[in-house]
Design a protein around this motif. Sequence first.
Motif, PDB file in Angstrom:
ATOM      1  N   GLN A  74       8.967   0.589  12.103  1.00 11.73           N
ATOM      2  CA  GLN A  74       9.154   1.075  10.534  1.00 11.73           C
ATOM      3  C   GLN A  74       8.197   0.257   9.592  1.00 11.73           C
ATOM      4  OE1 GLN A  74      10.932   3.795   9.514  1.00 11.73           O
ATOM      5  NE2 GLN A  74      11.210   3.924  11.772  1.00 11.73           N
ATOM      6  N   LEU A  75       8.142  -0.995   9.996  1.00 13.23           N
ATOM      7  CA  LEU A  75       7.182  -1.693   8.940  1.00 13.23           C
ATOM      8  C   LEU A  75       5.704  -1.400   9.045  1.00 13.23           C
ATOM      9  CD1 LEU A  75       9.006  -5.088   9.400  1.00 13.23           C
ATOM     10  CD2 LEU A  75       8.952  -3.585   7.517  1.00 13.23           C
ATOM     11  N   ILE A  76       5.153  -0.721  10.149  1.00 13.09           N
ATOM     12  CA  ILE A  76       3.945  -0.126  10.224  1.00 13.09           C
ATOM     13  C   ILE A  76       3.637   1.107   9.682  1.00 13.09           C
ATOM     14  CG2 ILE A  76       3.565  -1.986  12.100  1.00 13.09           C
ATOM     15  CD1 ILE A  76       3.738   0.311  14.048  1.00 13.09           C
ATOM     16  N   GLN A  77       4.642   1.883   9.333  1.00 12.85           N
ATOM     17  CA  GLN A  77       4.667   2.999   8.828  1.00 12.85           C
ATOM     18  C   GLN A  77       4.182   3.190   7.242  1.00 12.85           C
ATOM     19  OE1 GLN A  77       4.986   6.057  10.655  1.00 12.85           O
ATOM     20  NE2 GLN A  77       5.195   4.694  12.555  1.00 12.85           N
ATOM     21  N   PRO A  78       3.712   4.156   6.810  1.00 13.21           N
ATOM     22  CA  PRO A  78       3.606   4.269   5.212  1.00 13.21           C
ATOM     23  C   PRO A  78       4.885   3.855   4.327  1.00 13.21           C
ATOM     24  CG  PRO A  78       2.628   6.425   6.493  1.00 13.21           C
ATOM     25  CD  PRO A  78       3.505   5.686   7.440  1.00 13.21           C
ATOM     26  N   GLN A  79       5.957   4.291   5.088  1.00 13.97           N
ATOM     27  CA  GLN A  79       7.284   3.981   4.255  1.00 13.97           C
ATOM     28  C   GLN A  79       8.339   3.713   5.298  1.00 13.97           C
ATOM     29  OE1 GLN A  79       8.683   6.129   0.978  1.00 13.97           O
ATOM     30  NE2 GLN A  79      10.660   5.844   1.221  1.00 13.97           N
ATOM     31  N   SER A  80       8.890   2.396   5.146  1.00 14.43           N
ATOM     32  CA  SER A  80      10.042   2.106   6.114  1.00 14.43           C
ATOM     33  C   SER A  80      11.431   2.696   5.621  1.00 14.43           C
ATOM     34  CB  SER A  80      10.138   0.575   5.964  1.00 14.43           C
ATOM     35  OG  SER A  80      11.173   0.272   6.999  1.00 14.43           O
ATOM     36  N   TYR A  81      11.989   3.246   6.915  1.00 17.71           N
ATOM     37  CA  TYR A  81      13.354   3.706   6.753  1.00 17.71           C
ATOM     38  C   TYR A  81      14.208   2.781   6.275  1.00 17.71           C
ATOM     39  CZ  TYR A  81      17.939   5.491   8.443  1.00 17.71           C
ATOM     40  OH  TYR A  81      19.291   5.854   8.403  1.00 17.71           O
ATOM     41  N   TYR A  82      14.237   1.461   6.887  1.00 20.64           N
ATOM     42  CA  TYR A  82      15.056   0.236   6.522  1.00 20.64           C
ATOM     43  C   TYR A  82      14.475  -0.325   5.162  1.00 20.64           C
ATOM     44  CZ  TYR A  82      16.388   0.938  11.231  1.00 20.64           C
ATOM     45  OH  TYR A  82      16.691   1.558  12.294  1.00 20.64           O
ATOM     46  N   ASN A  83      15.168  -0.291   4.203  1.00 15.93           N
ATOM     47  CA  ASN A  83      14.618  -0.878   3.086  1.00 15.93           C
ATOM     48  C   ASN A  83      15.377  -2.096   2.605  1.00 15.93           C
ATOM     49  OD1 ASN A  83      17.315   0.182   2.315  1.00 15.93           O
ATOM     50  ND2 ASN A  83      16.257   2.003   1.289  1.00 15.93           N
ATOM     51  N   LEU A  84      16.123  -2.742   3.607  1.00 20.27           N
ATOM     52  CA  LEU A  84      16.424  -4.200   3.424  1.00 20.27           C
ATOM     53  C   LEU A  84      16.342  -4.732   4.781  1.00 20.27           C
ATOM     54  CD1 LEU A  84      18.478  -6.275   2.052  1.00 20.27           C
ATOM     55  CD2 LEU A  84      20.609  -4.992   2.872  1.00 20.27           C
ATOM     56  N   LEU A  85      16.079  -5.912   4.972  1.00 15.00           N
ATOM     57  CA  LEU A  85      15.700  -6.492   6.344  1.00 15.00           C
ATOM     58  C   LEU A  85      16.360  -7.560   6.442  1.00 15.00           C
ATOM     59  CD1 LEU A  85      11.627  -6.302   6.222  1.00 15.00           C
ATOM     60  CD2 LEU A  85      13.067  -4.575   7.301  1.00 15.00           C
ATOM     61  N   GLU A  86      16.976  -7.769   7.662  1.00 15.14           N
ATOM     62  CA  GLU A  86      17.420  -8.965   8.448  1.00 15.14           C
ATOM     63  C   GLU A  86      16.658  -9.596   9.353  1.00 15.14           C
ATOM     64  OE1 GLU A  86      21.526 -10.219  10.389  1.00 15.14           O
ATOM     65  OE2 GLU A  86      20.514  -8.665  11.304  1.00 15.14           O
ATOM     66  N   VAL A  87      16.076 -10.731   8.984  1.00 19.23           N
ATOM     67  CA  VAL A  87      14.942 -11.120   9.979  1.00 19.23           C
ATOM     68  C   VAL A  87      15.002 -12.417  10.563  1.00 19.23           C
ATOM     69  CG1 VAL A  87      12.281 -11.657   9.783  1.00 19.23           C
ATOM     70  CG2 VAL A  87      13.163  -9.816   8.460  1.00 19.23           C
ATOM     71  N   ASP A  88      14.962 -12.383  11.795  1.00 23.50           N
ATOM     72  CA  ASP A  88      15.219 -13.794  12.731  1.00 23.50           C
ATOM     73  C   ASP A  88      14.085 -14.530  12.573  1.00 23.50           C
ATOM     74  OD1 ASP A  88      16.152 -15.571  14.469  1.00 23.50           O
ATOM     75  OD2 ASP A  88      15.349 -14.551  16.162  1.00 23.50           O
ATOM     76  N   PHE A  89      14.276 -15.842  12.312  1.00 19.96           N
ATOM     77  CA  PHE A  89      13.295 -16.883  12.067  1.00 19.96           C
ATOM     78  C   PHE A  89      12.303 -16.720  13.333  1.00 19.96           C
ATOM     79  CE2 PHE A  89      15.231 -18.911  15.423  1.00 19.96           C
ATOM     80  CZ  PHE A  89      14.469 -20.223  15.770  1.00 19.96           C
ATOM     81  N   LEU A  90      12.483 -16.429  14.331  1.00 17.80           N
ATOM     82  CA  LEU A  90      11.243 -16.126  15.358  1.00 17.80           C
ATOM     83  C   LEU A  90      10.322 -15.186  15.098  1.00 17.80           C
ATOM     84  CD1 LEU A  90      13.489 -16.528  18.536  1.00 17.80           C
ATOM     85  CD2 LEU A  90      11.982 -18.098  17.711  1.00 17.80           C
ATOM     86  N   TRP A  91      10.502 -14.266  14.185  1.00 17.61           N
ATOM     87  CA  TRP A  91       9.734 -13.331  13.788  1.00 17.61           C
ATOM     88  C   TRP A  91       9.118 -13.560  12.333  1.00 17.61           C
ATOM     89  CZ3 TRP A  91      14.296  -9.563  13.730  1.00 17.61           C
ATOM     90  CH2 TRP A  91      14.982  -9.445  15.361  1.00 17.61           C
ATOM     91  N   ALA A  92       9.638 -14.722  11.492  1.00 20.33           N
ATOM     92  CA  ALA A  92       9.071 -14.877  10.408  1.00 20.33           C
ATOM     93  C   ALA A  92       7.617 -14.974  10.299  1.00 20.33           C
ATOM     94  CB  ALA A  92       9.841 -16.006   9.813  1.00 20.33           C
ATOM     95  N   GLY A  93       6.984 -15.860  11.291  1.00 25.86           N
ATOM     96  CA  GLY A  93       5.474 -15.896  11.309  1.00 25.86           C
ATOM     97  C   GLY A  93       4.766 -14.677  11.325  1.00 25.86           C
ATOM     98  N   GLU A  94       5.041 -13.856  12.322  1.00 18.92           N
ATOM     99  CA  GLU A  94       4.505 -12.682  12.440  1.00 18.92           C
ATOM    100  C   GLU A  94       4.740 -11.480  11.240  1.00 18.92           C
ATOM    101  OE1 GLU A  94       5.172  -8.633  15.491  1.00 18.92           O
ATOM    102  OE2 GLU A  94       6.726 -10.458  15.476  1.00 18.92           O
ATOM    103  N   PHE A  95       5.943 -11.359  10.731  1.00 20.36           N
ATOM    104  CA  PHE A  95       5.918 -10.506   9.619  1.00 20.36           C
ATOM    105  C   PHE A  95       5.395 -10.997   8.550  1.00 20.36           C
ATOM    106  CE2 PHE A  95      10.353  -8.253  10.839  1.00 20.36           C
ATOM    107  CZ  PHE A  95       9.819  -8.296  12.178  1.00 20.36           C
ATOM    108  N   SER A  96       5.210 -12.274   8.372  1.00 21.11           N
ATOM    109  CA  SER A  96       4.448 -12.635   7.144  1.00 21.11           C
ATOM    110  C   SER A  96       3.226 -12.596   7.007  1.00 21.11           C
ATOM    111  CB  SER A  96       4.990 -14.152   6.687  1.00 21.11           C
ATOM    112  OG  SER A  96       6.379 -14.441   6.653  1.00 21.11           O
ATOM    113  N   ARG A  97       2.506 -12.907   8.082  1.00 28.80           N
ATOM    114  CA  ARG A  97       1.191 -12.769   8.470  1.00 28.80           C
ATOM    115  C   ARG A  97       0.499 -11.412   8.604  1.00 28.80           C
ATOM    116  NH1 ARG A  97       2.064 -18.074  11.083  1.00 28.80           N
ATOM    117  NH2 ARG A  97       1.312 -19.675   9.853  1.00 28.80           N
ATOM    118  N   ALA A  98       1.459 -10.707   8.621  1.00 32.92           N
ATOM    119  CA  ALA A  98       1.044  -9.133   9.029  1.00 32.92           C
ATOM    120  C   ALA A  98       1.031  -8.273   7.779  1.00 32.92           C
ATOM    121  CB  ALA A  98       1.984  -8.379  10.131  1.00 32.92           C
ATOM    122  N   GLY A  99       1.729  -9.216   6.562  1.00 30.29           N
ATOM    123  CA  GLY A  99       1.695  -8.480   5.321  1.00 30.29           C
ATOM    124  C   GLY A  99       2.967  -7.458   5.134  1.00 30.29           C
TER     125      GLY A  99
END
Length: 424
Positions: A74-99
């Motif tokens: 969803q995060l790589i789509q033009p618009q995400s279906y999920y508009n509130l995110l629960e993010v595990d710390f293991l994904w924090a680096g990936e999600f942050s650097r991917a913008g």
Amino acid sequence: MLNRNKVTLLSGLILLSLTASVRAEDVVLRALMEDVPETQIIEKMLPDFEKQYHIKVQFEKIGYGDMHDKLVSQLIQPQSYYNLLEVDFLWAGEFSRAGWLSDLTDEVKKPGFDMSAFIPATVSLLNVDEKKTLLVPMYNYSMGLIYRTDVLQDAKLNSAWQAEFKQPLALPTTLDGYVSLIKFISKNSDMSGAAMQGQRGDPNSMEFSNYLFASGGAYVNAEGKSALNGPAGHKAMSLYADAIKNAAQKGALSATLDDTVRLMCSGKAFSMLTYWWMLPQLDNTAACPAVAGKLALTTVPGGHGESGGWGWGVPKNIPDKEKQAALTFIQWVQSKDVTIARALQGHAPVRSDVYTSAEVLKKYPYYKDALNIVATGKSFPIFTYSAQYEDVLGTQLSLLASGENTVDASLKSTSDQLDKLLQK
């Protein structure tokens, strides 16, 4: 159910101003949530939020193993279906650097959004750039030791221990001592010394991390290179292999957190290295009568355990009105009053003021011990490929525990592959 009258006037005014243009008919917040007790605690409180701020919230609950890929799609789509995110710390680096995440730095500095109450380690765990806040801490899953106090008081075990080790039976303060104890209990009783989650991947990687940190080891050194292949890493892997082979339950190599909880609840295990907030789930007369009233919580013998956590985030690829609604929810759910209400149901707080709340301590006195567990916890390496490395480590731990690999071989492989991922 949360008493809405307890919410401060200031917070109420701020949140009302944020939601003035956001109504239920305009926005529905949709979050993909891990199906664990923490999610269930919040879910019960959603009607309070919806009545106050006229914003609907829908939780889609699934198992941890399916969350990452479903969010990324969803995060790589033009618009995400999920508009509130629960993010595990293991994904924090990936999600942050991917913008993929909205920058919340300015928002959390506004009056009423009191980030000063958050335990600093829970904030830095999730935000790879210390100058930016992309994720707001939600709850922690620092790991400690839950054990049976009655087993340590058993006369026969005490006598046998005294005869073998020439000293009184007591809870050890070192990891070596802990492994010796759980092996002894497995050998001299009808229970396992430890309920271990040896399934490859997240379960065994997180459990092993306790052995590494309690041995004085680390994953990464100050130069940003692997620190695993050394004396502390060798000791940790050796003790881990010894424990899972000689002190764990049958079938431990495929066991998950749920399996270990069921075993501990049944009274068939002496201890488990696990997330500290599992104690209220186990110390429950209705759910676990075999062990309720017989459990205690402490730091991992050796002084440090694995520390992880989840954070709330807002996708960058959603409309502004949805971002505003998501921020309103995050501010509400992490406010002091709501967090205390969650803590009274077993929540693992990220705010220090909740651990010292008289109301919380009256119901759960062990929260004073939990604060020390959170404060002394150490983290799995957080970088772009944290999730991939978790699988790498988990595979090698499985090979080691099953006898297909030696400590030296597994240690070298996990260290070499960590360096390769760190350099990517």
